[in-house]
Design a protein around this motif. Structure first.
Motif, PDB file in Angstrom:
ATOM      1  N   ASN A 264       0.796  -1.239   0.000  1.00 22.19           N
ATOM      2  CA  ASN A 264       0.000   0.000   0.000  1.00 22.19           C
ATOM      3  C   ASN A 264       0.824   1.282   0.000  1.00 22.19           C
ATOM      4  O   ASN A 264       0.373   2.299   0.516  1.00 22.19           O
ATOM      5  CB  ASN A 264      -0.938   0.047   1.221  1.00 22.19           C
ATOM      6  CG  ASN A 264      -2.025  -0.981   1.134  1.00 22.19           C
ATOM      7  OD1 ASN A 264      -1.817  -2.114   1.527  1.00 22.19           O
ATOM      8  ND2 ASN A 264      -3.150  -0.607   0.592  1.00 22.19           N
TER       9      ASN A 264
ATOM     10  N   ASP B 173      -7.417  -2.256  -1.217  1.00 14.26           N
ATOM     11  CA  ASP B 173      -6.562  -2.264  -0.022  1.00 14.26           C
ATOM     12  C   ASP B 173      -7.363  -2.710   1.202  1.00 14.26           C
ATOM     13  O   ASP B 173      -6.858  -2.640   2.314  1.00 14.26           O
ATOM     14  CB  ASP B 173      -5.900  -0.895   0.200  1.00 14.26           C
ATOM     15  CG  ASP B 173      -6.898   0.260   0.182  1.00 14.26           C
ATOM     16  OD1 ASP B 173      -8.079   0.009  -0.110  1.00 14.26           O
ATOM     17  OD2 ASP B 173      -6.489   1.394   0.450  1.00 14.26           O
TER      18      ASP B 173
ATOM     19  N   ASN C 122      -0.499   5.153  -1.486  1.00 15.75           N
ATOM     20  CA  ASN C 122      -1.954   5.061  -1.589  1.00 15.75           C
ATOM     21  C   ASN C 122      -2.537   6.469  -1.741  1.00 15.75           C
ATOM     22  O   ASN C 122      -2.357   7.323  -0.877  1.00 15.75           O
ATOM     23  CB  ASN C 122      -2.448   4.401  -0.288  1.00 15.75           C
ATOM     24  CG  ASN C 122      -3.926   4.068  -0.303  1.00 15.75           C
ATOM     25  OD1 ASN C 122      -4.658   4.503  -1.183  1.00 15.75           O
ATOM     26  ND2 ASN C 122      -4.346   3.294   0.673  1.00 15.75           N
TER      27      ASN C 122
END
Lengths: 245, 502
Positions: A78, B285, A81
């Motif tokens: 991530n 995510d 992000n």
């Protein structure tokens, strides 16, 4: 250079220390002994440079806006992000879902990356993100891509290792993906067209890769030895015929 | 030649004697029903959606929109929509889209619940002459509070309070993005939210700079498309909402059709003009509660710990999911029920997935209480709140606040025609066509929305007064003051409500 020792420091305290240092006007910060702390650089603004020694945790550089992060090791999932601007340089491999919804700035990774990298990247005129991956990438590279540039180099691959996984550019409706070497149409999403880069693309590649090489101490000539292929969306509305009105 | 085998739903008719050929109907119809034929207005009735814009703007009352008497043969099993959708699918091979919340005749629990009132043995309260408290604070509450004596000898709070969002009454506006609705419609919501001391929610389409003056009454949303999200955006409002799902389309993402993506919307979302704006079904995510926690805290880190709301569709396992959301650190759990509205959803999804909000509120409130974490988050309930009575019942079942969208749009002219996905809304609400959006004067329509909220405020006070309680928090989760009518034992058990007469 301002130094912070991250050994045994809880992520919330570490990130507060970093924010405080930037608020105090520090332009160069070295964070030593990082060991998996989350959210480093999360939401940071301004043009400071942070050098990270050790492996940072997930969601590094999320929502970041202007800062530069240099990681001297591998990094996790991530990263970048929804990052807005700034730069992240990783001198190693990194994990899954990097640059999700990224809106601007640069993410340079020397080594390999995992699944779903560069998905749903955006771009509007000059505000556009760039991700350059030195090694290989997993499945769903550039999924739902709506803008920006993804460059995949596949350097130092062992024989038989593919440069990228399946479902490349699935749902792509904007932006461009450049792959060093040839691309098998069968691994791409149906929404992707493959072509040779034109002069304008060569300019983009050269500019991006010159900076990438400078950041990671590589030779541009070595990279440019092999030809690139360009992937672009074939339709602005990949799902335009899906619905009955 | 095999197109449109379904007869038109409505017949637009003009009384040619009354018609003065002013052409206002041609001008007002966003659907292209009317055109000028040289000496009279021509009608293409197959395009009519019965939004009644032309009817309202005809100065001579010459227009009538009637339900087409030519229907498919009456059939108690094969309804009009079943047959029409099959014909549309046979023509296009596509998924029929729809707008608004589901209009199918599933049982409406709100209509089977009645509220108590005081008689003789307990005094009711007259809200016109006695204080009545509707103020609500959304956010985590501490499980206990410590007080200490200050230097001046007075007691003060020792416990550090988590951030709270103050709203003047427990009715806020549901998320609707710039793109799905027009900027003028968003302005109406923002102005009314500010005036009424409540909240509007940007939805997933960025925060237009024109809304910045209203930022203290705005929740900004982060969803799977991550449209418009940057540090300024995250820090602009009073809270950030992570949207996981929507009641009208649980488990699927969103495709804002290219017709609704002109340059301004494209710029706000940073995608090419005319593309479909894709909000993926999952957020890639977030595949687990742990991942959700990671995003919640990524947002908190980026906003110096603003409250974070997590919006989910009410689905079968909603109680356990809500528990996970609270444990992941959310300050607000936003539940969107089966009847919740949408700008565009496949009708097969809207009409057949999810559970009604009434069950979800009761199940989530029960579960959080059983686990001793009800104080850790506020519950906002949405998905078909039609009146202040629905709001009061939702709060009595356990919600801290309700959220409304369709009701707010109705004040702007919406007639729930359900064609929001086409981008042709003649009232200027769910469209980006400049000639249509210009009709929606934000100041004029904000006044109407403010009127609605004030009316509901008075009604809620009347309900509380009749119940003999003087603060909305005494109604929250107070299911003893509800009774079920015509509900089976198991439904009553799930709702935690006694049958009328007991």
């Amino acid at each position: 250079m301002f130094e912070i020792n991250a050994a045994g420091v809880y992520y919330r305290d570490l990130n507060r220390q970093i924010r405080d240092a930037i608020a105090a006007g520090q332009k160069e910060i070295r964070v030593r002994n990082v060991n998996g702390q989350y959210y480093i650089g999360d939401g940071l603004r301004g043009n400071a440079t942070i050098i990270i020694e050790g492996v940072p945790g997930n969601d590094m550089a999320a929502f970041m806006d202007g800062t530069t992060l240099i990681v001297k090791a591998n990094a996790q999932d991530n990263i970048s992000n929804t990052m807005n601007s700034g730069k992240v340089v990783i001198h190693g491999n990194a994990g899954d879902v990097l640059g999700y919804g990224m809106r601007g700035g640069k993410l340079h990774i020397l080594g390999d990356v995992g699944y779903r990298v560069g998905i749903h990247m955006k771009g509007m005129k000059r505000q556009a993100p760039t991700i350059v991956v030195g090694g290989t990438a997993g499945d769903f590279f550039g999924e739902y891509m709506a803008g920006g540039v993804l460059i995949l180099l596949g350097l130092n691959r062992k024989p038989g290792i593919p440069i990228v996984g399946d479902y490349l550019g699935t749902g792509m409706h904007g932006g461009a993906i450049y792959i060093r070497g040839d691309v098998d149409k069968n691994i791409c999403g149906a929404e992707v067209g493959i072509m040779d880069p034109d002069a304008e693309d060569e300019k983009v590649l050269k500019e991006s890769l010159t900076e990438f090489c400078k950041d990671l101490d590589l030779k541009l000539e070595d990279i440019m030895k092999e030809k690139f292929r360009k992937l672009v969306p074939v339709s602005l509305r990949p799902y335009g015929n899906l619905y009955a009105y | 030649m095999f197109k449109n085998l379904a007869p038109p739903e409505y017949l637009a008719t003009i009384d040619q004697v009354k018609c003065i050929r002013c052409k206002r109907c041609i001008q007002n119809c966003g659907w292209g029903v009317y055109s000028w034929g040289g000496d009279k207005v021509l009608i293409n009735t197959s395009k009519c959606v019965k939004c009644l814009r032309c009817y309202h703007y005809c100065p001579e009352e010459a227009i009538q929109i009637v339900d087409n008497p030519t229907r498919f043969k009456q059939n108690a099993y094969w309804g009009y929509n079943n047959i029409r959708n099959i014909k549309r699918q046979a023509e296009t091979g596509g998924i029929p889209l729809t707008g608004m919340g589901s209009d199918l005749p599933y049982t409406i629990l709100f209509d089977n619940l009645l509220i108590d009132a005081c008689q003789v043995t307990n005094p009711s309260i007259d809200p016109l002459r006695e204080p009545m408290e509707l103020r609500t604070y959304l956010g985590k509450k501490p499980s206990s509070v410590d007080v200490e004596k200050g230097k001046d000898g007075k007691l003060k709070l020792k416990t550090k309070m988590p951030p709270q969002i103050k709203i003047d009454l427990p009715v806020i506006f549901s998320p609707m993005s710039y793109g799905s609705i027009s900027l003028n419609a968003q302005k109406v919501l923002a102005m009314a939210a500010k005036e009424c001391g409540i909240l509007m929610n940007t939805g997933e389409g960025g925060l237009h700079e024109d809304l910045l003056p209203y930022k203290d009454n705005i929740i900004v949303q982060v969803a799977s498309g991550r449209f418009g999200v940057n540090p300024d955006y995250l820090n602009a409002g009073v809270a950030v909402e992570i949207k996981i799902g929507q009641g009208a389309k649980p488990g699927i993402g969103g495709h804002l059709p290219g017709e609704k993506i002109p340059l301004e919307v494209a710029r706000a979302r940073m995608i090419p003009v005319g593309t479909d704006a894709l909000s993926p079904a999952p957020q890639h995510d977030i595949y687990s509660i742990e991942d959700l926690r990671q995003l919640i805290y990524a947002i908190k880190e980026a906003t110096n710990y603003k409250p974070v709301s997590v919006k989910i569709a009410a689905v079968h396992n909603v109680a356990a999911i809500a528990s996970g959301i609270v444990r992941a650190g959310a300050d607000i759990v936003y539940l969107d029920g089966f009847r919740g509205g949408t700008g565009a959803a496949p009708s097969i999804i809207r009409d057949h997935l999810g559970i009604p909000i009434e069950y979800a509120i009761a199940a989530v409130d029960d579960r959080l209480r059983q686990e001793g974490i009800r104080n850790e988050a506020s519950i906002v309930a949405a998905g078909g709140i039609r009146s202040s009575a629905d709001a009061a019942k939702a709060i009595a079942l356990g919600a801290d606040s309700v959220a409304i969208a369709t009701a707010a749009l109705i004040t702007m002219g919406c007639t729930t025609c359900g064609k929001c996905y086409t981008g042709n809304c003649s009232w200027g609400i769910t469209t980006q066509r400049p000639e249509l959006t210009a009709r929606l004067d934000p100041e004029v329509y904000a006044e109407r929305l403010i009127n609605l909220i004030h009316a509901w405020e008075h009604e809620l006070k009347e309900i509380l007064g009749a119940l003999g309680i003087n603060a909305i928090e005494s109604l929250r989760g107070n299911r003893e003051r509800l009774r079920g009518v015509g509900l089976d034992a198991q439904t009553l058990d799930i709702l935690g409500v006694k049958p009328a007469g007991r």
